[in-house]
Design a protein around this motif. Structure first.
Motif, PDB file in Angstrom:
ATOM      1  N   VAL A  14      -1.866 -12.839 -12.743  1.00 39.40           N
ATOM      2  CA  VAL A  14      -2.524 -12.939 -14.040  1.00 39.40           C
ATOM      3  C   VAL A  14      -3.303 -14.242 -14.187  1.00 39.40           C
ATOM      4  O   VAL A  14      -4.295 -14.293 -14.913  1.00 39.40           O
ATOM      5  CB  VAL A  14      -1.505 -12.748 -15.194  1.00 39.40           C
ATOM      6  N   ASN A  15      -2.875 -15.296 -13.489  1.00 33.91           N
ATOM      7  CA  ASN A  15      -3.535 -16.599 -13.602  1.00 33.91           C
ATOM      8  C   ASN A  15      -4.807 -16.710 -12.780  1.00 33.91           C
ATOM      9  O   ASN A  15      -5.600 -17.620 -13.003  1.00 33.91           O
ATOM     10  CB  ASN A  15      -2.569 -17.717 -13.203  1.00 33.91           C
ATOM     11  N   THR A  16      -4.988 -15.827 -11.805  1.00 28.25           N
ATOM     12  CA  THR A  16      -6.195 -15.839 -10.969  1.00 28.25           C
ATOM     13  C   THR A  16      -6.701 -14.405 -10.832  1.00 28.25           C
ATOM     14  O   THR A  16      -6.482 -13.757  -9.805  1.00 28.25           O
ATOM     15  CB  THR A  16      -5.928 -16.459  -9.586  1.00 28.25           C
ATOM     16  N   PRO A  17      -7.385 -13.902 -11.872  1.00 27.02           N
ATOM     17  CA  PRO A  17      -7.880 -12.525 -11.839  1.00 27.02           C
ATOM     18  C   PRO A  17      -8.727 -12.252 -10.600  1.00 27.02           C
ATOM     19  O   PRO A  17      -9.506 -13.093 -10.162  1.00 27.02           O
ATOM     20  CB  PRO A  17      -8.726 -12.424 -13.112  1.00 27.02           C
ATOM     21  N   GLY A  18      -8.522 -11.090 -10.025  1.00 30.68           N
ATOM     22  CA  GLY A  18      -9.263 -10.691  -8.835  1.00 30.68           C
ATOM     23  C   GLY A  18      -8.585 -11.088  -7.540  1.00 30.68           C
ATOM     24  O   GLY A  18      -8.910 -10.563  -6.482  1.00 30.68           O
ATOM     25  N   GLN A  19      -7.656 -12.019  -7.590  1.00 27.62           N
ATOM     26  CA  GLN A  19      -6.931 -12.436  -6.388  1.00 27.62           C
ATOM     27  C   GLN A  19      -5.733 -11.525  -6.204  1.00 27.62           C
ATOM     28  O   GLN A  19      -4.992 -11.260  -7.138  1.00 27.62           O
ATOM     29  CB  GLN A  19      -6.465 -13.880  -6.507  1.00 27.62           C
ATOM     30  N   THR A  20      -5.572 -11.036  -4.982  1.00 29.84           N
ATOM     31  CA  THR A  20      -4.425 -10.191  -4.674  1.00 29.84           C
ATOM     32  C   THR A  20      -3.737 -10.721  -3.415  1.00 29.84           C
ATOM     33  O   THR A  20      -4.313 -11.515  -2.669  1.00 29.84           O
ATOM     34  CB  THR A  20      -4.838  -8.725  -4.438  1.00 29.84           C
ATOM     35  N   ALA A  21      -2.524 -10.265  -3.225  1.00 27.98           N
ATOM     36  CA  ALA A  21      -1.768 -10.598  -2.019  1.00 27.98           C
ATOM     37  C   ALA A  21      -0.958  -9.373  -1.637  1.00 27.98           C
ATOM     38  O   ALA A  21      -0.682  -8.513  -2.473  1.00 27.98           O
ATOM     39  CB  ALA A  21      -0.849 -11.783  -2.271  1.00 27.98           C
ATOM     40  N   ARG A  22      -0.596  -9.293  -0.359  1.00 30.55           N
ATOM     41  CA  ARG A  22       0.239  -8.181   0.111  1.00 30.55           C
ATOM     42  C   ARG A  22       1.622  -8.740   0.403  1.00 30.55           C
ATOM     43  O   ARG A  22       1.753  -9.737   1.101  1.00 30.55           O
ATOM     44  CB  ARG A  22      -0.380  -7.540   1.341  1.00 30.55           C
ATOM     45  N   VAL A  23       2.638  -8.079  -0.171  1.00 29.72           N
ATOM     46  CA  VAL A  23       4.013  -8.535  -0.019  1.00 29.72           C
ATOM     47  C   VAL A  23       4.911  -7.366   0.348  1.00 29.72           C
ATOM     48  O   VAL A  23       4.521  -6.196   0.223  1.00 29.72           O
ATOM     49  CB  VAL A  23       4.524  -9.222  -1.316  1.00 29.72           C
ATOM     50  N   ASP A  24       6.107  -7.675   0.766  1.00 28.30           N
ATOM     51  CA  ASP A  24       7.089  -6.675   1.160  1.00 28.30           C
ATOM     52  C   ASP A  24       7.412  -5.752  -0.020  1.00 28.30           C
ATOM     53  O   ASP A  24       7.831  -6.216  -1.078  1.00 28.30           O
ATOM     54  CB  ASP A  24       8.360  -7.375   1.640  1.00 28.30           C
ATOM     55  N   GLN A  25       7.225  -4.457   0.180  1.00 28.79           N
ATOM     56  CA  GLN A  25       7.408  -3.513  -0.911  1.00 28.79           C
ATOM     57  C   GLN A  25       8.869  -3.357  -1.320  1.00 28.79           C
ATOM     58  O   GLN A  25       9.173  -3.246  -2.506  1.00 28.79           O
ATOM     59  CB  GLN A  25       6.824  -2.143  -0.575  1.00 28.79           C
ATOM     60  N   ALA A  26       9.789  -3.368  -0.380  1.00 31.22           N
ATOM     61  CA  ALA A  26      11.207  -3.197  -0.725  1.00 31.22           C
ATOM     62  C   ALA A  26      11.682  -4.336  -1.624  1.00 31.22           C
ATOM     63  O   ALA A  26      12.358  -4.102  -2.639  1.00 31.22           O
ATOM     64  CB  ALA A  26      12.059  -3.112   0.538  1.00 31.22           C
ATOM     65  N   LYS A  27      11.331  -5.567  -1.281  1.00 27.10           N
ATOM     66  CA  LYS A  27      11.736  -6.709  -2.106  1.00 27.10           C
ATOM     67  C   LYS A  27      11.032  -6.668  -3.459  1.00 27.10           C
ATOM     68  O   LYS A  27      11.647  -6.954  -4.496  1.00 27.10           O
ATOM     69  CB  LYS A  27      11.462  -8.025  -1.386  1.00 27.10           C
TER      70      LYS A  27
END
Length: 100
Positions: A11-24
């Motif tokens: 929410v603090n950096t609109p447009g920025q995304t990251a890929r993270v572990d889905q299970a966690k």
């Protein structure tokens, strides 16, 4: 653990995304939505971190390991998706949005 990833927003950096572990992510998301109240004033970040630990899968978060980072990551993503919101208080507090 699985190699599946999910894309999260911040929410603090609109447009920025990251890929993270889905299970966690999924485990922390479920825990956060379970403990967060559905109306203000909500929980501080420390209250959220403390409250989610008993609800986490110990195989993913042994002894609560890394739960602080994950609670913040998921909190920022859920805010960006307008599932939770922060109250304009000091300290900051978060709660679910109706239907969240």
């Amino acid at each position: 653990m699985t190699d599946d990833k999910i894309t999260v927003e911040n929410v603090n950096t609109p447009g920025q995304t990251a890929r993270v572990d889905q299970a966690k992510y999924d485990d922390m998301r479920a825990a956060l939505l379970k403990i967060l109240p559905d109306s203000p004033p909500g929980f501080t970040h420390q209250e959220m971190m403390d409250a989610v630990k008993p609800h986490l899968d110990q195989s993913l978060f042994p002894g609560g390991a890394k739960s602080g980072w994950w609670s913040k990551t998921v909190q920022l993503d859920l805010e960006a998706k307008r599932i939770i919101c922060r109250a304009d208080t000091k300290p900051l507090r978060w709660h679910r949005i109706d239907g969240g």
